[in-house]
Design a protein around this motif. Sequence first.
Motif, mmCIF file in Angstrom:
data_model
loop_
_atom_site.group_PDB
_atom_site.id
_atom_site.type_symbol
_atom_site.label_atom_id
_atom_site.label_comp_id
_atom_site.label_asym_id
_atom_site.label_seq_id
_atom_site.Cartn_x
_atom_site.Cartn_y
_atom_site.Cartn_z
ATOM 1 N N PHE A 132 0.808 -1.217 0.000
ATOM 2 C CA PHE A 132 0.000 0.000 0.000
ATOM 3 C C PHE A 132 0.842 1.268 0.000
ATOM 4 C CE2 PHE A 132 -3.823 -2.231 0.081
ATOM 5 C CZ PHE A 132 -3.736 -3.268 0.996
ATOM 6 N N GLY A 133 2.086 1.152 -0.506
ATOM 7 C CA GLY A 133 2.894 2.335 -0.775
ATOM 8 C C GLY A 133 3.577 2.962 0.411
ATOM 9 N N GLN A 134 3.555 2.314 1.600
ATOM 10 C CA GLN A 134 4.240 2.853 2.776
ATOM 11 C C GLN A 134 5.664 2.281 2.818
ATOM 12 O OE1 GLN A 134 0.812 1.582 5.415
ATOM 13 N NE2 GLN A 134 1.201 3.589 6.295
ATOM 14 N N ASN A 135 6.490 2.743 1.866
ATOM 15 C CA ASN A 135 7.810 2.128 1.672
ATOM 16 C C ASN A 135 8.737 2.335 2.865
ATOM 17 O OD1 ASN A 135 7.005 1.242 -0.824
ATOM 18 N ND2 ASN A 135 7.803 3.017 -1.906
ATOM 19 N N ASP A 136 8.639 3.505 3.539
ATOM 20 C CA ASP A 136 9.507 3.752 4.690
ATOM 21 C C ASP A 136 9.224 2.759 5.818
ATOM 22 O OD1 ASP A 136 9.396 7.365 4.259
ATOM 23 O OD2 ASP A 136 10.713 5.850 3.373
ATOM 24 N N LYS A 137 7.929 2.532 6.095
ATOM 25 C CA LYS A 137 7.572 1.551 7.129
ATOM 26 C C LYS A 137 7.947 0.141 6.689
ATOM 27 C CE LYS A 137 3.808 3.975 9.475
ATOM 28 N NZ LYS A 137 2.396 3.890 9.931
ATOM 29 N N GLY A 138 7.812 -0.117 5.372
ATOM 30 C CA GLY A 138 8.219 -1.426 4.869
ATOM 31 C C GLY A 138 9.705 -1.655 5.065
ATOM 32 N N ASP A 139 10.525 -0.599 4.779
ATOM 33 C CA ASP A 139 11.970 -0.713 4.994
ATOM 34 C C ASP A 139 12.280 -0.975 6.458
ATOM 35 O OD1 ASP A 139 12.934 1.832 2.561
ATOM 36 O OD2 ASP A 139 12.417 -0.277 2.339
ATOM 37 N N GLU A 140 11.544 -0.288 7.357
ATOM 38 C CA GLU A 140 11.790 -0.459 8.791
ATOM 39 C C GLU A 140 11.535 -1.909 9.228
ATOM 40 O OE1 GLU A 140 9.491 2.195 11.157
ATOM 41 O OE2 GLU A 140 10.047 1.263 13.061
ATOM 42 N N ALA A 141 10.414 -2.475 8.729
ATOM 43 C CA ALA A 141 10.097 -3.871 9.090
ATOM 44 C C ALA A 141 11.129 -4.838 8.530
ATOM 45 C CB ALA A 141 8.695 -4.231 8.585
ATOM 46 N N VAL A 142 11.544 -4.622 7.280
ATOM 47 C CA VAL A 142 12.552 -5.509 6.674
ATOM 48 C C VAL A 142 13.876 -5.407 7.418
ATOM 49 C CG1 VAL A 142 13.981 -5.845 4.625
ATOM 50 C CG2 VAL A 142 11.525 -5.594 4.386
ATOM 51 N N ASN A 143 14.274 -4.182 7.791
ATOM 52 C CA ASN A 143 15.540 -4.003 8.523
ATOM 53 C C ASN A 143 15.512 -4.742 9.863
ATOM 54 O OD1 ASN A 143 16.566 -2.424 6.478
ATOM 55 N ND2 ASN A 143 15.943 -0.490 7.394
ATOM 56 N N LYS A 144 14.382 -4.689 10.557
ATOM 57 C CA LYS A 144 14.262 -5.420 11.828
ATOM 58 C C LYS A 144 14.368 -6.931 11.590
ATOM 59 C CE LYS A 144 11.431 -2.060 14.365
ATOM 60 N NZ LYS A 144 10.109 -1.803 15.000
ATOM 61 N N LEU A 145 13.707 -7.384 10.504
ATOM 62 C CA LEU A 145 13.729 -8.813 10.195
ATOM 63 C C LEU A 145 15.149 -9.267 9.857
ATOM 64 C CD1 LEU A 145 11.778 -11.200 9.881
ATOM 65 C CD2 LEU A 145 11.517 -10.582 7.481
ATOM 66 N N ILE A 146 15.841 -8.481 9.054
ATOM 67 C CA ILE A 146 17.222 -8.813 8.688
ATOM 68 C C ILE A 146 18.110 -8.819 9.928
ATOM 69 C CG2 ILE A 146 19.231 -8.033 7.387
ATOM 70 C CD1 ILE A 146 17.072 -9.266 5.666
ATOM 71 N N ALA A 147 17.895 -7.838 10.843
ATOM 72 C CA ALA A 147 18.700 -7.769 12.059
ATOM 73 C C ALA A 147 18.528 -9.031 12.910
ATOM 74 C CB ALA A 147 18.309 -6.527 12.867
ATOM 75 N N LEU A 148 17.294 -9.559 12.972
ATOM 76 C CA LEU A 148 17.058 -10.798 13.729
ATOM 77 C C LEU A 148 17.829 -11.966 13.116
ATOM 78 C CD1 LEU A 148 13.206 -10.622 14.445
ATOM 79 C CD2 LEU A 148 15.057 -10.441 16.101
ATOM 80 N N TYR A 149 17.804 -12.062 11.785
ATOM 81 C CA TYR A 149 18.510 -13.154 11.127
ATOM 82 C C TYR A 149 20.022 -13.034 11.319
ATOM 83 C CZ TYR A 149 14.160 -14.321 8.668
ATOM 84 O OH TYR A 149 12.890 -14.691 8.361
ATOM 85 N N LEU A 150 20.526 -11.796 11.204
ATOM 86 C CA LEU A 150 21.972 -11.610 11.329
ATOM 87 C C LEU A 150 22.443 -11.863 12.753
ATOM 88 C CD1 LEU A 150 22.608 -8.463 9.080
ATOM 89 C CD2 LEU A 150 22.898 -10.872 8.523
ATOM 90 N N SER A 151 21.604 -11.518 13.739
ATOM 91 C CA SER A 151 22.000 -11.765 15.129
ATOM 92 C C SER A 151 22.152 -13.254 15.408
ATOM 93 C CB SER A 151 20.954 -11.158 16.081
ATOM 94 O OG SER A 151 19.703 -11.815 15.934
ATOM 95 N N ALA A 152 21.428 -14.073 14.615
ATOM 96 C CA ALA A 152 21.534 -15.531 14.759
ATOM 97 C C ALA A 152 22.487 -16.128 13.716
ATOM 98 C CB ALA A 152 20.149 -16.159 14.618
ATOM 99 N N ASN A 153 23.193 -15.250 12.973
ATOM 100 C CA ASN A 153 24.114 -15.682 11.908
ATOM 101 C C ASN A 153 23.414 -16.545 10.860
ATOM 102 O OD1 ASN A 153 26.381 -14.366 13.011
ATOM 103 N ND2 ASN A 153 26.783 -16.104 14.386
ATOM 104 N N ASP A 154 22.122 -16.290 10.652
ATOM 105 C CA ASP A 154 21.359 -17.048 9.669
ATOM 106 C C ASP A 154 21.337 -16.260 8.356
ATOM 107 O OD1 ASP A 154 19.678 -18.690 8.265
ATOM 108 O OD2 ASP A 154 18.285 -18.994 9.931
ATOM 109 N N TYR A 155 22.457 -16.336 7.617
ATOM 110 C CA TYR A 155 22.587 -15.544 6.396
ATOM 111 C C TYR A 155 21.652 -16.045 5.296
ATOM 112 C CZ TYR A 155 26.823 -13.925 8.733
ATOM 113 O OH TYR A 155 27.693 -13.397 9.628
ATOM 114 N N ASP A 156 21.338 -17.344 5.284
ATOM 115 C CA ASP A 156 20.471 -17.873 4.234
ATOM 116 C C ASP A 156 19.075 -17.284 4.314
ATOM 117 O OD1 ASP A 156 21.942 -21.197 4.375
ATOM 118 O OD2 ASP A 156 22.511 -19.421 3.222
ATOM 119 N N LYS A 157 18.532 -17.179 5.542
ATOM 120 C CA LYS A 157 17.198 -16.604 5.696
ATOM 121 C C LYS A 157 17.200 -15.112 5.362
ATOM 122 C CE LYS A 157 15.089 -19.832 8.957
ATOM 123 N NZ LYS A 157 14.449 -19.992 10.286
#
Length: 502
Positions: free
Chosen positions: A165-190
């Motif tokens: 629905f075009g809220q790209n800034d909020k979308g980026d924020e959610a993706v960044n949080k998701l990526i941070a969770l994966y990186l904290s667990a060293n799960d690069y594949d996810k």
Amino acid sequence: MKMPIKLAFAVIVLFTAFFAHAESRGDQFVKQADAALESKEYVKARYCYLKAFDAYNKESQMDKAIPAAVNVASLYHRESYYKEAFEMLTNAELSLNEYEKSSEKQLPGLHYPIARERQRMYLKLRKADSARDHLERMATWASAANDSALNVDLLSARANVYYTFGQNDKGDEAVNKLIALYLSANDYDKANKCYKDLIDMAVRSGNVKLTVRAYEKYVAWADSVAAVKADARYAALQKQYDDANATIADRDSSLTARSAIIIGLIVLAAAFAAALIFVSIGMLRYMALSRRQKKAIATAREHNELKNQFIANISAQMEPTLDTLPADLPAAKALKEFAAHIQRLSDLEATQTELYPTEDVNMSTFCESLAEATKSKTAPDVTVSVNAPKMSAPVNEEELGKVLGHLLSNAAEYTPAGGKITLDFKKRGPHNIQFIITDTGCGIAEEERDDLFKPFATVRDLTKGDGLGLPMCALSVAKMNGTLRLDDSYSHGTRFIVELHP
């Protein structure tokens, strides 16, 4: 005395087998459903999941009943049967509420997938308010369940809704949080899959800006991860080197032992150097490839913009020359129509992400008026009929009328005397309607079908038509959140299907 004991033992065995069979019925149906799903027998899979839900629900196995119900709803909404899908989820939620009340237990982790499936359907129906409302419900259930997996899924759902629905800034924020969770667990594949899913979603939505931005973020992330992995390999090799040095210090000081250790260190150092060289070469190749891909995307985007600019200006550039030609000359008239069609095609391509506004229109009256306008264009004794119920549907009457009018005009042109043209309206689901135009003409040759909706696919005599009508119709239908296709299975003439999802 022995007979009663044997009889009691036999009764116990029979009761145990009976209850074991009753408890396993749900599992049997799930296995059948999974097998049907694997072989793409979706109706059978839906039936088996429904039977599994009934069996589990009867035995109060809600941890198995709810996933089965969600699968039923998912298969319903896959075929755009939204009413049945919502009813299935409502029944599952009522059963879950009754179980919680009778057992005095709260099961937020089972409420979450129900809300998640509803949110997916609202997202597909492009109901922004309902989709966001269910995001908050999902957040409530995920928090109450205290399940990290649900929190990860919630972030993914948030990103999908915001980008849709075009809220790209909020979308980026959610993706960044998701990526941070994966990186904290060293799960690069996810993390890698998360970025690729984001790119796929952008491509499917036709959002060029989001596609480019998602790809640039992915490339930057991939470069950084490659460096992190190289550092990790270096650290591991350095640790091996340090461990080897420590071993040398602790071992016997004899010349033979020291010589063996020195040889081992030399071999390890050589392996260490080879590994560094390999990693460096790999990083250089990856960086070069990434730069080439970035350059290719930028070049393709620039060429696309130049193409659109050229198409947008070509009709204006041709108009002064065309005005010098006699107006009654067929070639001049054809060129002017061609220039107008090029301008129209350019406008449609440039505004594909902007959907037409809609309003409720009586389908019977609308279809009858189109058929009436077509009758004057047909050969003698051609029958033009309409099959449309007296009901309303939300459409853009003007633009849809242009598309259907063009298709009916084509049918009138190619249907011989005594033939038949039919306009049917079908409601396939709560948000799925179809307009079907059928004629008994000569049909469309097999070799011409692949390029039917592609502009400029063949060289034409413009006085006999420029071939841009169907491509323009297809682009117009896309702006109505729909598709235009040829029914390849129809062999008694030609049949076009306009399918909309208002």
